[in-house]
Design a protein around this motif. Sequence first.
Motif, PDB file in Angstrom:
ATOM      1  N   GLY A 153       0.833  -1.188   0.000  1.00 48.02           N
ATOM      2  CA  GLY A 153       0.000   0.000   0.000  1.00 48.02           C
ATOM      3  C   GLY A 153       0.871   1.243   0.000  1.00 48.02           C
ATOM      4  O   GLY A 153       2.088   1.183   0.205  1.00 48.02           O
ATOM      5  N   ALA A 154       0.252   2.396  -0.236  1.00 49.96           N
ATOM      6  CA  ALA A 154       0.988   3.662  -0.263  1.00 49.96           C
ATOM      7  C   ALA A 154       0.188   4.731   0.450  1.00 49.96           C
ATOM      8  O   ALA A 154      -1.041   4.790   0.337  1.00 49.96           O
ATOM      9  N   PHE A 155       0.901   5.588   1.186  1.00 50.92           N
ATOM     10  CA  PHE A 155       0.319   6.728   1.891  1.00 50.92           C
ATOM     11  C   PHE A 155       1.077   7.974   1.452  1.00 50.92           C
ATOM     12  O   PHE A 155       2.320   7.965   1.408  1.00 50.92           O
ATOM     13  N   GLY A 156       0.346   9.040   1.134  1.00 48.30           N
ATOM     14  CA  GLY A 156       1.017  10.273   0.741  1.00 48.30           C
ATOM     15  C   GLY A 156       0.276  11.504   1.201  1.00 48.30           C
ATOM     16  O   GLY A 156      -0.959  11.528   1.228  1.00 48.30           O
ATOM     17  N   PHE A 157       1.030  12.521   1.559  1.00 46.57           N
ATOM     18  CA  PHE A 157       0.479  13.800   2.008  1.00 46.57           C
ATOM     19  C   PHE A 157       0.942  14.918   1.081  1.00 46.57           C
ATOM     20  O   PHE A 157       2.127  15.012   0.759  1.00 46.57           O
ATOM     21  N   SER A 158      -0.003  15.761   0.647  1.00 49.32           N
ATOM     22  CA  SER A 158       0.293  16.937  -0.161  1.00 49.32           C
ATOM     23  C   SER A 158       0.980  16.523  -1.462  1.00 49.32           C
ATOM     24  O   SER A 158       0.392  15.797  -2.255  1.00 49.32           O
ATOM     25  N   SER A 159       2.230  16.916  -1.696  1.00 50.70           N
ATOM     26  CA  SER A 159       2.926  16.422  -2.890  1.00 50.70           C
ATOM     27  C   SER A 159       3.029  14.909  -2.853  1.00 50.70           C
ATOM     28  O   SER A 159       3.062  14.247  -3.898  1.00 50.70           O
ATOM     29  N   GLY A 160       3.094  14.346  -1.654  1.00 52.67           N
ATOM     30  CA  GLY A 160       3.074  12.896  -1.512  1.00 52.67           C
ATOM     31  C   GLY A 160       1.745  12.294  -1.926  1.00 52.67           C
ATOM     32  O   GLY A 160       1.689  11.171  -2.416  1.00 52.67           O
ATOM     33  N   GLY A 161       0.642  13.037  -1.712  1.00 52.76           N
ATOM     34  CA  GLY A 161      -0.659  12.576  -2.179  1.00 52.76           C
ATOM     35  C   GLY A 161      -0.707  12.503  -3.690  1.00 52.76           C
ATOM     36  O   GLY A 161      -1.220  11.533  -4.273  1.00 52.76           O
ATOM     37  N   PHE A 162      -0.162  13.524  -4.354  1.00 52.45           N
ATOM     38  CA  PHE A 162      -0.018  13.490  -5.811  1.00 52.45           C
ATOM     39  C   PHE A 162       0.832  12.294  -6.221  1.00 52.45           C
ATOM     40  O   PHE A 162       0.532  11.591  -7.185  1.00 52.45           O
ATOM     41  N   THR A 163       1.901  12.067  -5.474  1.00 51.71           N
ATOM     42  CA  THR A 163       2.829  10.977  -5.780  1.00 51.71           C
ATOM     43  C   THR A 163       2.129   9.628  -5.796  1.00 51.71           C
ATOM     44  O   THR A 163       2.293   8.835  -6.735  1.00 51.71           O
ATOM     45  N   VAL A 164       1.348   9.332  -4.750  1.00 49.11           N
ATOM     46  CA  VAL A 164       0.716   8.013  -4.691  1.00 49.11           C
ATOM     47  C   VAL A 164      -0.396   7.894  -5.722  1.00 49.11           C
ATOM     48  O   VAL A 164      -0.612   6.805  -6.282  1.00 49.11           O
ATOM     49  N   LEU A 165      -1.083   8.995  -6.039  1.00 51.41           N
ATOM     50  CA  LEU A 165      -2.108   8.932  -7.084  1.00 51.41           C
ATOM     51  C   LEU A 165      -1.476   8.628  -8.436  1.00 51.41           C
ATOM     52  O   LEU A 165      -2.031   7.870  -9.232  1.00 51.41           O
ATOM     53  N   GLY A 166      -0.305   9.202  -8.686  1.00 45.26           N
ATOM     54  CA  GLY A 166       0.415   8.868  -9.909  1.00 45.26           C
ATOM     55  C   GLY A 166       0.878   7.423  -9.908  1.00 45.26           C
ATOM     56  O   GLY A 166       0.770   6.716 -10.920  1.00 45.26           O
ATOM     57  N   ALA A 167       1.376   6.965  -8.776  1.00 40.63           N
ATOM     58  CA  ALA A 167       1.906   5.611  -8.693  1.00 40.63           C
ATOM     59  C   ALA A 167       0.838   4.547  -8.928  1.00 40.63           C
ATOM     60  O   ALA A 167       1.139   3.461  -9.431  1.00 40.63           O
ATOM     61  N   ILE A 168      -0.416   4.847  -8.580  1.00 38.76           N
ATOM     62  CA  ILE A 168      -1.484   3.848  -8.753  1.00 38.76           C
ATOM     63  C   ILE A 168      -2.221   3.987 -10.088  1.00 38.76           C
ATOM     64  O   ILE A 168      -3.241   3.336 -10.300  1.00 38.76           O
ATOM     65  N   GLY A 169      -1.686   4.818 -10.986  1.00 39.25           N
ATOM     66  CA  GLY A 169      -2.265   4.883 -12.322  1.00 39.25           C
ATOM     67  C   GLY A 169      -2.658   6.257 -12.807  1.00 39.25           C
ATOM     68  O   GLY A 169      -3.094   6.412 -13.951  1.00 39.25           O
ATOM     69  N   GLY A 170      -2.536   7.274 -11.953  1.00 38.45           N
ATOM     70  CA  GLY A 170      -2.910   8.628 -12.350  1.00 38.45           C
ATOM     71  C   GLY A 170      -2.003   9.184 -13.434  1.00 38.45           C
ATOM     72  O   GLY A 170      -0.796   8.977 -13.418  1.00 38.45           O
ATOM     73  N   GLU A 171      -2.620   9.894 -14.388  1.00 36.29           N
ATOM     74  CA  GLU A 171      -1.880  10.525 -15.485  1.00 36.29           C
ATOM     75  C   GLU A 171      -2.154  12.024 -15.460  1.00 36.29           C
ATOM     76  O   GLU A 171      -3.116  12.516 -16.041  1.00 36.29           O
ATOM     77  N   PRO A 172      -1.300  12.816 -14.785  1.00 36.32           N
ATOM     78  CA  PRO A 172      -1.536  14.258 -14.709  1.00 36.32           C
ATOM     79  C   PRO A 172      -1.170  14.961 -16.009  1.00 36.32           C
ATOM     80  O   PRO A 172      -0.275  14.528 -16.740  1.00 36.32           O
ATOM     81  N   ASP A 173      -1.857  16.037 -16.272  1.00 33.48           N
ATOM     82  CA  ASP A 173      -1.508  16.926 -17.384  1.00 33.48           C
ATOM     83  C   ASP A 173      -0.845  18.150 -16.766  1.00 33.48           C
ATOM     84  O   ASP A 173      -1.513  19.079 -16.318  1.00 33.48           O
ATOM     85  N   MET A 174       0.477  18.166 -16.731  1.00 28.90           N
ATOM     86  CA  MET A 174       1.200  19.224 -16.043  1.00 28.90           C
ATOM     87  C   MET A 174       1.075  20.568 -16.758  1.00 28.90           C
ATOM     88  O   MET A 174       1.319  21.622 -16.154  1.00 28.90           O
ATOM     89  N   ALA A 175       0.667  20.565 -18.022  1.00 30.92           N
ATOM     90  CA  ALA A 175       0.462  21.828 -18.734  1.00 30.92           C
ATOM     91  C   ALA A 175      -0.673  22.632 -18.110  1.00 30.92           C
ATOM     92  O   ALA A 175      -0.725  23.869 -18.271  1.00 30.92           O
ATOM     93  N   LEU A 176      -1.570  21.973 -17.397  1.00 30.37           N
ATOM     94  CA  LEU A 176      -2.682  22.682 -16.771  1.00 30.37           C
ATOM     95  C   LEU A 176      -2.207  23.616 -15.659  1.00 30.37           C
ATOM     96  O   LEU A 176      -2.940  24.527 -15.256  1.00 30.37           O
ATOM     97  N   ALA A 177      -0.996  23.415 -15.162  1.00 28.29           N
ATOM     98  CA  ALA A 177      -0.476  24.272 -14.097  1.00 28.29           C
ATOM     99  C   ALA A 177      -0.268  25.710 -14.580  1.00 28.29           C
ATOM    100  O   ALA A 177      -0.359  26.653 -13.790  1.00 28.29           O
ATOM    101  N   VAL A 178       0.011  25.884 -15.863  1.00 27.46           N
ATOM    102  CA  VAL A 178       0.221  27.238 -16.399  1.00 27.46           C
ATOM    103  C   VAL A 178      -1.057  28.053 -16.277  1.00 27.46           C
ATOM    104  O   VAL A 178      -1.059  29.177 -15.763  1.00 27.46           O
TER     105      VAL A 178
END
Length: 325
Positions: A153-178
């Motif tokens: 299992g994985a636990f993540g907080f803040s940037s760590g929360g993003f990290t675990v969501l990516g690790a379990i299959g999340g595909e972020p679109d980082m261009a949306l940050a602009v």
Amino acid sequence: MMKALTAFVAVTVLTQATPAGASVGFETASAPVPGDKPLAVTIWYPAAAPERPTPLGLYTQSVATGAPVVGHGHPLIVISHGTGGSNADHYDTARALAAAGFIVAAPTHTGDTVGDRSRSLRITERPAQLSRVIDYMTHDWRGRDAVDAGKVGAFGFSSGGFTVLGAIGGEPDMALAVRHCAEHPHFFDCALQRQFGAASQTSNPTPPAPVEHDPRIKAAVAAAPALGFTFAPGGLAKVTVPVQLWRAEWDTVLPQPYYAQVVHDLLPKAEYHVVPAADHFDFMAPCSAALAKAVPMICADNIDRAAFHKTFNAAVVRFFEKTLR
């Protein structure tokens, strides 16, 4: 609001089952990373030796340092801290998991720690670091025979929360940050971009690293996940494992509705908790006097953090008991 929190604690607090005589073992290790610096890893695990007060960063924890690992077939939980964080940030949650029979490994993310912010914007590299820790714990760690490699299992907080969501299959679109930062220039993540972005700019800037998914992770807890908006509209479509999601009602660092709320909308079946009156840093371990003096912003609570963490840690243990046992 304090009455609401008290009711929340009273209703949801759980009794954590710990075998008689059990204790929490503790050690640090180094996980190799091909082509990069090794990852510092902090490990908590079931033991049967006497615990002693032991410094960890600006905290003191009760652990049996270097004790033998007891038992076999323990699920493994990897913990991902927030940006600029440390291996101590969630030590109480790690201890609660270890006392309940889990082995816990928390990497200190290279270049995104309290002492080194050189890679704070390279957040998409973090999921791969979690995978390297899982590799180490299941193949190279001295207690690897006690780990059930099929129950991770994985636990993540803040940037760590993003990290675990990516690790379990999340595909972020980082261009949306602009666009996000053009609309919300005073938000924390946008200030971070301004603070560290200039130093990383070159005539040929490196694109974000692809997010590495790890199918070995069978369940995940995300507390106040950063950059939730980057997963919209379909970036979490491939997430199929159970998720427990937490949001602080009054999160002043990652405010509504751009972060945890987006994740909740995209993962409506996730176990969702909103903590009354809480702010962002309330998901970190209750502050020591030394931490409160050094970084008062992290410790300015609207709630009784120690009381909340009894509930929080018990709920995290319960979730992993349900999904990994």
